[in-house]
Design a protein around this motif. Structure first.
Motif, PDB file in Angstrom:
ATOM      1  N   LEU A 323       0.885  -1.251   0.074  1.00 54.32           N
ATOM      2  CA  LEU A 323      -0.041   0.048   0.178  1.00 54.32           C
ATOM      3  C   LEU A 323       0.740   1.468  -0.114  1.00 54.32           C
ATOM      4  N   HIS A 324       1.941   1.121   0.820  1.00 59.29           N
ATOM      5  CA  HIS A 324       2.873   2.411   0.867  1.00 59.29           C
ATOM      6  C   HIS A 324       3.621   2.701  -0.626  1.00 59.29           C
ATOM      7  N   ASN A 325       3.771   1.414  -1.161  1.00 58.79           N
ATOM      8  CA  ASN A 325       4.370   1.674  -2.649  1.00 58.79           C
ATOM      9  C   ASN A 325       3.334   2.119  -3.522  1.00 58.79           C
ATOM     10  N   LEU A 326       1.933   1.769  -3.446  1.00 58.81           N
ATOM     11  CA  LEU A 326       1.213   2.258  -4.607  1.00 58.81           C
ATOM     12  C   LEU A 326       0.803   3.817  -4.065  1.00 58.81           C
ATOM     13  N   LEU A 327       0.769   4.082  -2.789  1.00 58.27           N
ATOM     14  CA  LEU A 327       0.534   5.621  -2.588  1.00 58.27           C
ATOM     15  C   LEU A 327       1.767   6.640  -3.030  1.00 58.27           C
ATOM     16  N   ASP A 328       2.949   5.742  -2.919  1.00 59.26           N
ATOM     17  CA  ASP A 328       4.193   6.362  -3.183  1.00 59.26           C
ATOM     18  C   ASP A 328       4.204   6.941  -4.735  1.00 59.26           C
ATOM     19  N   ASN A 329       3.750   5.716  -5.296  1.00 59.42           N
ATOM     20  CA  ASN A 329       3.811   5.889  -6.874  1.00 59.42           C
ATOM     21  C   ASN A 329       2.859   6.980  -7.351  1.00 59.42           C
ATOM     22  N   ALA A 330       1.676   6.767  -6.835  1.00 64.70           N
ATOM     23  CA  ALA A 330       0.678   7.817  -6.999  1.00 64.70           C
ATOM     24  C   ALA A 330       1.079   9.235  -7.028  1.00 64.70           C
ATOM     25  N   VAL A 331       1.703   9.369  -5.738  1.00 64.17           N
ATOM     26  CA  VAL A 331       2.320  10.748  -5.730  1.00 64.17           C
ATOM     27  C   VAL A 331       3.408  11.224  -6.566  1.00 64.17           C
ATOM     28  N   LYS A 332       4.011  10.325  -6.812  1.00 61.06           N
ATOM     29  CA  LYS A 332       5.548  10.708  -7.632  1.00 61.06           C
ATOM     30  C   LYS A 332       4.963  10.855  -9.078  1.00 61.06           C
ATOM     31  N   TYR A 333       3.858  10.210  -9.715  1.00 57.51           N
ATOM     32  CA  TYR A 333       3.622  10.304 -11.024  1.00 57.51           C
ATOM     33  C   TYR A 333       2.571  11.235 -11.186  1.00 57.51           C
ATOM     34  N   SER A 334       1.966  11.945 -10.241  1.00 53.97           N
ATOM     35  CA  SER A 334       1.055  12.792 -10.260  1.00 53.97           C
ATOM     36  C   SER A 334       1.062  14.286 -10.943  1.00 53.97           C
TER      37      SER A 334
END
Length: 433
Positions: A323-334
């Protein structure tokens, strides 16, 4: 590729190649034998026809046995027991060869009783007029047969070439097979060499990653001391540096943990300790951390989750990690102003948890490869988002171990949504009420 799988591939490949080579060799030998037998039978039929016509012209009878004797693979003696005319023999021989479609040159000799030797006749080209077999065999030796009196001998000097010519397709296919076998051997050598290099590289990365753990632990302790020191807390500049050290530690430690987890997955020593976990107890910390990042970037994090308990059968550590990975990716690629939506919808006994962003989105040709190891969506010469391409691979492996379906929906320019379906455990009655 695992060692056992590679060994099975090589063994099965070798067995298949040996089988094909064996069948091809048997086919070549059998075809050669059939062509050789066909040549001998046609030659004997032609010689018998010549002998029969010469005997009929002389009003004589052919011997009751041993009319044709094959002295070697291409030399025949015909026992006729009557006078033989050389010109008649040559004409009849060519006529019979034409009738039997045996278009090969021949040479003949007639036994001379006075000299007790074979009197050489001539070397005659193929009846079809095939002049490409240019052989200077005039005067070649044709041995006599001491048991006979009236006979002639015929030799076919191009018998082997005739058979080779008929087997051109067979030998062409054999050459193709030989090249295939050579390519297979070369491929196996290349695969083994690449596997050895990949193993060396993997061992180096694993060892190097383990070596990072000790200095990282030291950095974490030192950063913690700095952050708790009152003198540093009073100095804004030193406090910012201490926070920066701690943030970089967290970032590097996260990457190291990913590499170590993936190394365990590939070695087969990866263990998942499943237990009853309430998703509602894990989400607040993760969402608060993500919200702090989005607020810092003037973004927004929206959540829409059921309020009741959401018990899962999962490894809490790995569940938190993915879940941390998915949230982190969402922030980085937004983009510069991230807008993230985290939602959960009940579907029967399942919970569909979706993490959406409003980033640039992913083209269709890249979506199917998102969960491949080391794969990153190409962005040209611009690499504004750092990473190794391990996060989503790790997420996919954890979901696979737990049996959680994962889905990616994305269009270029509209953002990306990643959805995981979690089976929800029954809630005890006391808690439910």
């Amino acid at each position: 590729m695992q060692k056992s799988v590679l060994r099975r591939v090589i063994v099965l490949g070798v067995v298949a190649i040996l089988g094909i080579v064996g069948m091809q060799s048997y086919w070549v030998v059998t075809t050669w034998g059939l062509n050789d037998t066909e040549f001998s039978q046609k030659a004997k039929l032609a010689l018998y026809g010549v002998a029969r016509q010469i005997a009929a012209a002389n009003n004589a009878d052919l011997p009751s046995q041993d009319i044709i004797r094959q002295q070697s693979s291409n030399y025949f003696i015909v026992n006729i027991e009557s006078e033989i005319d050389a010109l008649q023999l040559e004409a009849l021989m060519q006529e019979e060869l034409v009738r039997l479609h045996l278009d090969v040159p021949f040479e003949y000799a007639i036994f001379d009783c006075t000299s007790d030797q074979m009197a050489y006749g001539a070397y005659c080209q193929a009846p079809s007029g095939n002049e490409n077999m240019d052989l200077d065999l005039t005067g070649s030796y044709l041995p006599p047969d001491k048991e006979l009196l009236y006979y002639f001998g015929v030799k076919f000097p191009t018998r082997t070439g005739y058979i080779w010519e008929k087997m051109q397709l067979v030998f062409f296919l054999s050459i193709i097979l030989a090249l295939t076998v050579a390519f297979f051997i070369y491929s196996v050598i290349v695969i083994l060499r690449q596997r050895r290099l990949a193993s060396m590289q993997k061992d180096f990365i694993d060892n190097m990653t383990h070596e990072f753990k000790t200095p990282l632990s030291t950095i974490r302790i030192a950063a913690g001391v700095f952050l708790r020191d009152e003198r540093i807390q009073k100095d804004a500049r030193l406090s910012r540096y201490a926070q920066l050290i701690h943030q970089q530690y967290e970032r590097l430690n996260g990457q190291v943990e990913k590499v170590l987890n993936i190394a365990q997955i590939e070695k087969g020593s990866f263990e998942v300790k499943k237990e009853r976990v309430d998703l509602q107890t894990l989400l607040p910390d993760l969402l608060n951390s993500t919200r702090a990042r989005t607020d810092e970037l003037s973004g927004e994090l929206t959540t829409n989750f059921p309020r009741e308990p959401l018990p899962l059968l999962a490894d809490p550590v790995h569940l938190s990690n993915i879940l941390h990975n998915l949230l982190d990716n969402a922030v980085k690629y937004s983009g510069e102003t991230p807008r993230i939506t985290v939602s959960g919808i009940h579907e029967g006994n399942n919970l569909r948890m979706s993490i959406s962003d409003e980033g640039p989105g992913i083209a269709a040709e890249h979506r199917d490869r998102l969960f491949e190891k080391f794969y990153r969506v190409p962005t040209g010469d611009v690499h504004d988002v750092k990473g190794f391409g391990l996060g989503l691979f790790y997420v996919a492996q954890i979901c696979k171990v737990h049996g959680w379906p994962i889905q990616v929906d994305s269009e270029v320019g509209t953002g990306t949504t990643i959805t995981i379906t979690f089976p929800i455990l029954p809630v005890p009655q006391a808690i439910a009420t």
